[in-house]
Motif scaffolding. Structure first.
Motif, PDB file in Angstrom:
ATOM      1  N   PRO A 130     -65.284  20.788  18.685  1.00  0.00           N
ATOM      2  CA  PRO A 130     -64.255  19.842  18.233  1.00  0.00           C
ATOM      3  C   PRO A 130     -62.964  20.515  17.781  1.00  0.00           C
ATOM      4  CG  PRO A 130     -66.060  19.947  16.654  1.00  0.00           C
ATOM      5  CD  PRO A 130     -66.511  20.678  17.879  1.00  0.00           C
ATOM      6  N   SER A 131     -63.056  21.710  17.196  1.00  0.00           N
ATOM      7  CA  SER A 131     -61.826  22.370  16.765  1.00  0.00           C
ATOM      8  C   SER A 131     -60.984  22.786  17.966  1.00  0.00           C
ATOM      9  CB  SER A 131     -62.135  23.578  15.881  1.00  0.00           C
ATOM     10  OG  SER A 131     -62.869  24.545  16.593  1.00  0.00           O
ATOM     11  N   THR A 132     -61.641  23.217  19.028  1.00  0.00           N
ATOM     12  CA  THR A 132     -60.906  23.602  20.234  1.00  0.00           C
ATOM     13  C   THR A 132     -60.237  22.386  20.867  1.00  0.00           C
ATOM     14  OG1 THR A 132     -62.434  25.435  20.648  1.00  0.00           O
ATOM     15  CG2 THR A 132     -61.107  24.668  22.507  1.00  0.00           C
ATOM     16  N   VAL A 133     -60.963  21.266  20.945  1.00  0.00           N
ATOM     17  CA  VAL A 133     -60.397  20.055  21.537  1.00  0.00           C
ATOM     18  C   VAL A 133     -59.203  19.563  20.713  1.00  0.00           C
ATOM     19  CG1 VAL A 133     -60.852  17.643  22.119  1.00  0.00           C
ATOM     20  CG2 VAL A 133     -62.558  19.389  22.643  1.00  0.00           C
ATOM     21  N   LEU A 134     -59.332  19.594  19.393  1.00  0.00           N
ATOM     22  CA  LEU A 134     -58.213  19.157  18.549  1.00  0.00           C
ATOM     23  C   LEU A 134     -57.014  20.089  18.688  1.00  0.00           C
ATOM     24  CD1 LEU A 134     -59.950  17.909  15.325  1.00  0.00           C
ATOM     25  CD2 LEU A 134     -58.264  16.666  16.645  1.00  0.00           C
ATOM     26  N   SER A 135     -57.284  21.367  18.871  1.00  0.00           N
ATOM     27  CA  SER A 135     -56.167  22.293  19.047  1.00  0.00           C
ATOM     28  C   SER A 135     -55.405  21.984  20.333  1.00  0.00           C
ATOM     29  CB  SER A 135     -56.657  23.743  19.044  1.00  0.00           C
ATOM     30  OG  SER A 135     -57.412  24.038  20.198  1.00  0.00           O
ATOM     31  N   TRP A 136     -56.108  21.503  21.368  1.00  0.00           N
ATOM     32  CA  TRP A 136     -55.421  21.076  22.597  1.00  0.00           C
ATOM     33  C   TRP A 136     -54.482  19.907  22.292  1.00  0.00           C
ATOM     34  CZ3 TRP A 136     -60.499  20.386  25.893  1.00  0.00           C
ATOM     35  CH2 TRP A 136     -61.053  21.643  26.167  1.00  0.00           C
ATOM     36  N   LEU A 137     -55.004  18.922  21.562  1.00  0.00           N
ATOM     37  CA  LEU A 137     -54.214  17.719  21.293  1.00  0.00           C
ATOM     38  C   LEU A 137     -53.010  18.010  20.408  1.00  0.00           C
ATOM     39  CD1 LEU A 137     -57.037  15.094  20.676  1.00  0.00           C
ATOM     40  CD2 LEU A 137     -55.441  15.125  22.588  1.00  0.00           C
ATOM     41  N   LEU A 138     -53.221  18.855  19.406  1.00  0.00           N
ATOM     42  CA  LEU A 138     -52.125  19.162  18.487  1.00  0.00           C
ATOM     43  C   LEU A 138     -51.096  20.087  19.117  1.00  0.00           C
ATOM     44  CD1 LEU A 138     -53.869  19.530  15.044  1.00  0.00           C
ATOM     45  CD2 LEU A 138     -51.752  18.302  15.421  1.00  0.00           C
ATOM     46  N   GLU A 143     -54.627  31.409  21.471  1.00  0.00           N
ATOM     47  CA  GLU A 143     -54.933  32.679  20.812  1.00  0.00           C
ATOM     48  C   GLU A 143     -55.140  32.520  19.306  1.00  0.00           C
ATOM     49  OE1 GLU A 143     -50.371  32.535  21.402  1.00  0.00           O
ATOM     50  OE2 GLU A 143     -52.192  32.001  22.523  1.00  0.00           O
ATOM     51  N   ASP A 144     -54.781  31.361  18.754  1.00  0.00           N
ATOM     52  CA  ASP A 144     -54.939  31.131  17.315  1.00  0.00           C
ATOM     53  C   ASP A 144     -56.196  30.339  16.972  1.00  0.00           C
ATOM     54  OD1 ASP A 144     -52.546  32.424  16.967  1.00  0.00           O
ATOM     55  OD2 ASP A 144     -51.356  30.602  16.752  1.00  0.00           O
ATOM     56  N   GLN A 145     -56.988  29.985  17.973  1.00  0.00           N
ATOM     57  CA  GLN A 145     -58.137  29.116  17.706  1.00  0.00           C
ATOM     58  C   GLN A 145     -59.194  29.792  16.839  1.00  0.00           C
ATOM     59  OE1 GLN A 145     -59.439  27.663  21.516  1.00  0.00           O
ATOM     60  NE2 GLN A 145     -57.596  26.424  21.800  1.00  0.00           N
ATOM     61  N   ILE A 217     -46.466  18.380   8.178  1.00  0.00           N
ATOM     62  CA  ILE A 217     -47.386  19.477   7.878  1.00  0.00           C
ATOM     63  C   ILE A 217     -48.700  18.939   7.319  1.00  0.00           C
ATOM     64  CG2 ILE A 217     -47.757  21.497   6.404  1.00  0.00           C
ATOM     65  CD1 ILE A 217     -44.630  21.876   6.571  1.00  0.00           C
ATOM     66  N   ASN A 218     -48.609  18.072   6.314  1.00  0.00           N
ATOM     67  CA  ASN A 218     -49.822  17.539   5.685  1.00  0.00           C
ATOM     68  C   ASN A 218     -50.657  16.718   6.669  1.00  0.00           C
ATOM     69  OD1 ASN A 218     -49.424  18.663   3.109  1.00  0.00           O
ATOM     70  ND2 ASN A 218     -47.981  17.053   2.577  1.00  0.00           N
ATOM     71  N   SER A 219     -49.992  15.973   7.542  1.00  0.00           N
ATOM     72  CA  SER A 219     -50.717  15.182   8.524  1.00  0.00           C
ATOM     73  C   SER A 219     -51.349  16.076   9.587  1.00  0.00           C
ATOM     74  CB  SER A 219     -49.790  14.150   9.168  1.00  0.00           C
ATOM     75  OG  SER A 219     -49.354  13.210   8.198  1.00  0.00           O
ATOM     76  N   GLY A 220     -50.667  17.167   9.933  1.00  0.00           N
ATOM     77  CA  GLY A 220     -51.248  18.116  10.878  1.00  0.00           C
ATOM     78  C   GLY A 220     -52.529  18.730  10.335  1.00  0.00           C
ATOM     79  N   VAL A 221     -52.502  19.132   9.061  1.00  0.00           N
ATOM     80  CA  VAL A 221     -53.703  19.688   8.427  1.00  0.00           C
ATOM     81  C   VAL A 221     -54.808  18.635   8.383  1.00  0.00           C
ATOM     82  CG1 VAL A 221     -54.652  20.607   6.288  1.00  0.00           C
ATOM     83  CG2 VAL A 221     -52.414  21.378   7.069  1.00  0.00           C
ATOM     84  N   THR A 222     -54.445  17.409   8.029  1.00  0.00           N
ATOM     85  CA  THR A 222     -55.435  16.325   7.956  1.00  0.00           C
ATOM     86  C   THR A 222     -56.093  16.091   9.303  1.00  0.00           C
ATOM     87  OG1 THR A 222     -54.297  15.215   6.136  1.00  0.00           O
ATOM     88  CG2 THR A 222     -55.727  13.855   7.506  1.00  0.00           C
ATOM     89  N   LEU A 223     -55.297  16.044  10.367  1.00  0.00           N
ATOM     90  CA  LEU A 223     -55.846  15.796  11.702  1.00  0.00           C
ATOM     91  C   LEU A 223     -56.805  16.912  12.129  1.00  0.00           C
ATOM     92  CD1 LEU A 223     -52.578  14.523  13.381  1.00  0.00           C
ATOM     93  CD2 LEU A 223     -54.711  13.216  13.256  1.00  0.00           C
ATOM     94  N   LEU A 224     -56.409  18.143  11.856  1.00  0.00           N
ATOM     95  CA  LEU A 224     -57.249  19.266  12.235  1.00  0.00           C
ATOM     96  C   LEU A 224     -58.579  19.257  11.486  1.00  0.00           C
ATOM     97  CD1 LEU A 224     -54.597  22.126  12.403  1.00  0.00           C
ATOM     98  CD2 LEU A 224     -56.056  21.412  14.282  1.00  0.00           C
ATOM     99  N   VAL A 225     -58.488  19.119  10.168  1.00  0.00           N
ATOM    100  CA  VAL A 225     -59.691  19.218   9.354  1.00  0.00           C
ATOM    101  C   VAL A 225     -60.583  17.993   9.527  1.00  0.00           C
ATOM    102  CG1 VAL A 225     -60.572  19.382   7.005  1.00  0.00           C
ATOM    103  CG2 VAL A 225     -58.602  20.749   7.696  1.00  0.00           C
ATOM    104  N   ALA A 226     -59.989  16.798   9.482  1.00  0.00           N
ATOM    105  CA  ALA A 226     -60.794  15.574   9.568  1.00  0.00           C
ATOM    106  C   ALA A 226     -61.515  15.470  10.904  1.00  0.00           C
ATOM    107  CB  ALA A 226     -59.909  14.352   9.341  1.00  0.00           C
ATOM    108  N   GLY A 227     -60.807  15.696  11.987  1.00  0.00           N
ATOM    109  CA  GLY A 227     -61.433  15.582  13.299  1.00  0.00           C
ATOM    110  C   GLY A 227     -62.442  16.682  13.566  1.00  0.00           C
TER     111      GLY A 227
END
Length: 388
Positions: A130-138, A143-145, A217-227
């Motif tokens: 899920p972290s990899t998939v969210l990194s695609w969307l964001l 290289e930062d995954q 910034i705060n919404s980006g962190v929320t999307l990454l962590v929550a998803g």
């Protein structure tokens, strides 16, 4: 994996119960399915975290326009949902199926190549996908995954008694994550064309004055962590549940048409997002004969609602034939989780591929000794040792 027995007592005896919350604020626990659903859809019930009656359960408050969009009301909240929701639209999500399938297959290839067993399915499957998939969307660089995966793991360790310096690591990881998302945000803001991913869309909104840089910034962190946390926990817990119900797992494997309903039953049965849904009454609200006063916090207990025997027969029994599409695992109303199409797709691909490619998969420990996140507001496992 079950809610506290006290929830059943509350549903029977005090379904709308006034309590004192950990931060000293008054709040109302709501435990019955019908009442929880009614309140989540009521426009008089607010998600505005700047309201003095809104309980953050110990988290710090932020300025209104800097808050993550999850803790705001329409029309500001609607702006974010329109901007970001298109990335979770059914057609766009299902177009990702081949890419997600390739990722899952690659991850399971690496799992099968490991010589030592048992293998921790949380570390080697549930967390990275899920972290990899969210990194695609964001729009997080590939290289930062690895950094993101590690920071996310540390960030979510708060309260874990089995992790040394868990709270300090969590605080440091949040600082690193905020700094990292801020760096990415500033890079996008400096571009004439910030791109078409979620960070790009938020950057455009900052440029035209619709949202603040801090909200981005705060919404980006929320999307990454929550998803990341939710789908990872559902993957691990869902696998554990299915392995403990081998007859139903065999049915699901033999009849692929049962898989979608099985996932809905897993979502209902587990209801992992727990003690995070907080609201506040914008005016006096009567529900089930009880008046909740204006300005007081409301805690709609969706885990209790999804185990309400007035709505679901034998709710504490896991049954893939139930296929409960009306469960509240994703919430309800205007704040219903917009990432649910992606979550369902990821779970569908993961469960189909995992049990097809490793037919002999089994728990490598007794179910009773699995390390549950008893300290966390999102239910899950810190590890899932499996073998085959």
């Amino acid at each position: 994996m079950d809610p506290p027995a006290a929830y059943g007592w509350l549903r029977e005896n005090a379904p709308i119960r006034r309590v004192e919350l950990a931060d000293g604020l008054p709040g109302w626990l709501v435990t019955r399915y019908d009442d929880v659903r009614e309140l989540l859809a009521d426009p008089r019930v607010s998600s505005d975290a700047t309201d003095p009656g809104y309980s953050l359960l110990g988290a710090p408050r932020m300025a209104g326009k800097d808050q993550s969009f999850l803790r705001t009301d329409p029309p500001y909240h609607t702006t974010f949902r329109r901007m970001l929701g298109k990335h979770f639209a059914m057609k766009r999500v299902h177009a990702m199926r081949p890419r997600i399938q390739e990722l899952v297959d690659k991850t399971i290839d690496e799992l099968l190549a490991r010589e030592k067993r048992p293998v921790d399915l949380v570390e080697h499957l549930a967390l990275p996908i899920p972290s990899t998939v969210l990194s695609w969307l964001l729009g997080v660089p590939a290289e930062d995954q690895a950094f993101f995966n590690k920071a996310s793991e540390d960030l979510l360790a708060r309260g874990n008694p089995d992790v040394a310096d868990a709270d300090e690591r969590s605080t440091a990881a949040r600082t690193e994550m905020v700094q990292y998302i801020a760096k990415l945000s500033d890079e996008r803001l400096a571009m004439d064309d910030p791109g078409e991913d979620m960070l790009g869309d938020m950057a455009k909104a900052v440029k035209d004055g619709t949202i603040s840089r801090e909200a981005m910034i705060n919404s980006g962190v929320t999307l990454l962590v929550a998803g990341h946390e939710t789908t990872a926990n559902m993957t691990a817990l869902g696998t554990a549940i299915l392995l403990q119900h081998p007859d139903q797992l065999a049915e699901m494997k033999a009849e692929p048409g049962l898989r979608a309903g099985a996932i809905e039953e897993l979502l209902r049965f587990l209801t992992i997002v727990h003690l995070i849904v907080v609201r506040v009454a914008k005016e006096d609200i009567e529900v089930a004969g009880q008046v909740i006063p204006k300005g007081e916090a409301i805690i709609p207990l969706n885990f209790s609602a999804n185990r309400d025997d007035a709505h679901y027969p034998d709710p504490d029994v896991f049954d893939i034939h139930r296929a409960p599409r009306d469960h509240l695992a994703f919430g309800f109303g205007v704040h219903q989780c917009m990432g649910q199409p992606l979550a369902r797709l990821e779970l569908d691909i993961i469960f189909e591929t995992l049990f097809r490619r490793i037919p002999g998969l089994r728990l490598a420990t007794e179910a009773e000794s699995l390390p549950y996140k008893t300290y966390a507001p999102i239910n899950g496992l810190t590890g899932l040792p499996v073998t085959w």
